[in-house]
Scaffold this active site. Structure first.
Site, mmCIF file in Angstrom:
data_model
loop_
_atom_site.group_PDB
_atom_site.id
_atom_site.type_symbol
_atom_site.label_atom_id
_atom_site.label_comp_id
_atom_site.label_asym_id
_atom_site.label_seq_id
_atom_site.Cartn_x
_atom_site.Cartn_y
_atom_site.Cartn_z
ATOM 1 N N GLY A 1 0.826 -1.215 0.000
ATOM 2 C CA GLY A 1 0.000 0.000 0.000
ATOM 3 C C GLY A 1 0.856 1.259 0.000
ATOM 4 N N ARG B 1 1.790 -13.010 2.157
ATOM 5 C CA ARG B 1 2.238 -14.405 2.249
ATOM 6 C C ARG B 1 3.505 -14.524 3.083
ATOM 7 N NH1 ARG B 1 2.572 -17.635 -3.315
ATOM 8 N NH2 ARG B 1 3.250 -15.768 -4.390
ATOM 9 N N HIS C 1 -4.354 -15.015 -10.586
ATOM 10 C CA HIS C 1 -3.094 -14.513 -10.017
ATOM 11 C C HIS C 1 -2.634 -15.508 -8.951
ATOM 12 C CE1 HIS C 1 -0.080 -11.792 -8.542
ATOM 13 N NE2 HIS C 1 -0.669 -11.600 -7.377
HETATM 14 C C1 LAC Z 1 2.786 -10.854 -5.440
HETATM 15 C C2 LAC Z 1 1.693 -10.603 -4.478
HETATM 16 C C3 LAC Z 1 1.544 -9.181 -4.109
HETATM 17 O O1 LAC Z 1 2.558 -11.528 -6.431
HETATM 18 O O2 LAC Z 1 0.493 -11.141 -4.909
HETATM 19 O O3 LAC Z 1 3.919 -10.385 -5.206
#
Ligand code: LAC
Length: 341
Positions: free
Chosen positions: A41, A111, A204
């Protein structure tokens, strides 16, 4: 000679005026909110300020004083970097976000090494729902950019729970994944990543994203003519685990590229760029899928995502896309089990 100099300088002045006017229009009409002052952010906010995409940028976080601190730190770069955007940090006070034209949601846990994005759903879904609802309360017209993970499911959650027109809900993931794809291609080709075109569709997620090597080009040369199959497969595989690789190195998820990708999306919206990006959007039959948010190429402008570029995939690509949709749909079902939608 004199006349020629006069024309040149007048052109220069006109072009300078156009630039000033462009900046003037943007900084005097735009208010943007970024929710979550963590690494992603804050980096997104930093990029938005440096690009002067808003007159006012509100950074909101739940942790007492955290957004205020990040905003103050960024504001102290103003005299060094020369931007005009006013950045204001607030602790959980959504009334301060009122009237935002764009809101970026980055809230939730990142994560840890070894974790998938999908494992974050239990904790992040409730957070994202409440953030999205609070944004809407004070900025009913806002375009919502979702970055929180699992991003495809969080975008679907925002779509289902806010009741906004579908064009106003955009997940950022494909922009980031496409940038990583170009990074790995540039390494393989030993070239400048800016000379590459290429995009990643689908989810994603480490196993759900689909780098479309068939369409990638170096200037206009197909990379399939420049790299052998083994190298191309490795580029695709490295791209898919691009986020996990960084999480392993950093001990938490990445922030520079995710933050920059979020800001690139915000820029396309506020400058009405009509740029083509891969974003996570609601599908209604496009690419053979419905009632799901998934990464596909879209045109982005002042109304959010304005058009899906729906082109035919080959059999293997379509099979991968369907598989990706199935995995994301399974994840979306958890939202129903959690009674969030
Ligand atoms: C990444 C996370 C922000 O791919 O989803 O780095």
């Amino acid at each position: 000679m004199t006349i020629s100099i006069f024309i040149n300088s007048s052109n220069l002045i006109t072009s300078a005026c156009n630039r000033i006017q462009l900046k003037y229009i943007n900084i005097n009409t735009m208010k943007i909110t970024v929710v979550g002052a963590g690494a992603v952010g804050a980096t997104c906010a930093d990029n938005i300020a440096r690009k002067e995409l808003a007159e006012e940028l509100v950074l909101l976080d739940i942790k007492e004083g955290f957004a205020e601190g990040k905003a103050m730190d960024m504001m102290q770069t103003m005299a060094l970097l020369g931007f005009d955007t006013q950045i204001k940090g607030v602790t959980n006070d959504y009334s301060q976000t009122a009237g935002s034209q764009v809101a970026v949601i980055t809230s939730g846990l990142p994560r840890k090494p070894g974790m998938t994005r999908e494992e974050l759903i239990g904790i992040n879904a409730g957070i994202v729902k409440s953030v999205a609802e609070n944004i809407l309360k004070y900025s009913p017209e806002a375009i919502i950019v979702v970055i929180s993970n699992p991003m495809d499911t969080m975008t679907y959650l925002a779509l289902k729970s806010l009741g906004l027109p579908k064009n106003q809900i955009i997940g950022m993931g494909g922009i980031l994944d496409s940038a990583r794809f170009k990074y790995y291609l540039s390494k393989a080709l030993n070239c400048n990543a800016n000379d590459l075109q290429g995009f990643v569709i689908g989810g994603h997620g480490d196993t759900t994203m689909i780098p479309l090597t068939r369409f990638a080009t170096y200037q206009s040369l197909p990379v399939t003519e420049l790299l052998d199959e083994v190298t191309l497969s490795k580029v695709a595989a490295d791209t898919m685990v691009g986020g996990a690789t960084l999480t392993g190195l950093l001990g938490t998820s990445a922030w520079y590229a995710p933050g920059a990708a979020g800001a690139a999306l915000v820029e396309a919206i506020v400058r009405d760029e009509k740029k083509i990006f891969t974003c996570c959007v609601a599908l209604d039959g496009e690419y053979g899928q419905s009632d799901i948010c998934l990464g596909v190429p879209v045109i982005v402008g002042k109304n959010g995502w304005e058009k899906i570029v729906d082109f035919p995939l080959n059999e293997a690509e379509q099979a991968a896309f369907n598989k990706s949709a199935e995995a994301v749909r399974n994840m979306n079902n958890v939202l129903t089990e959690m009674k969030l939608i």
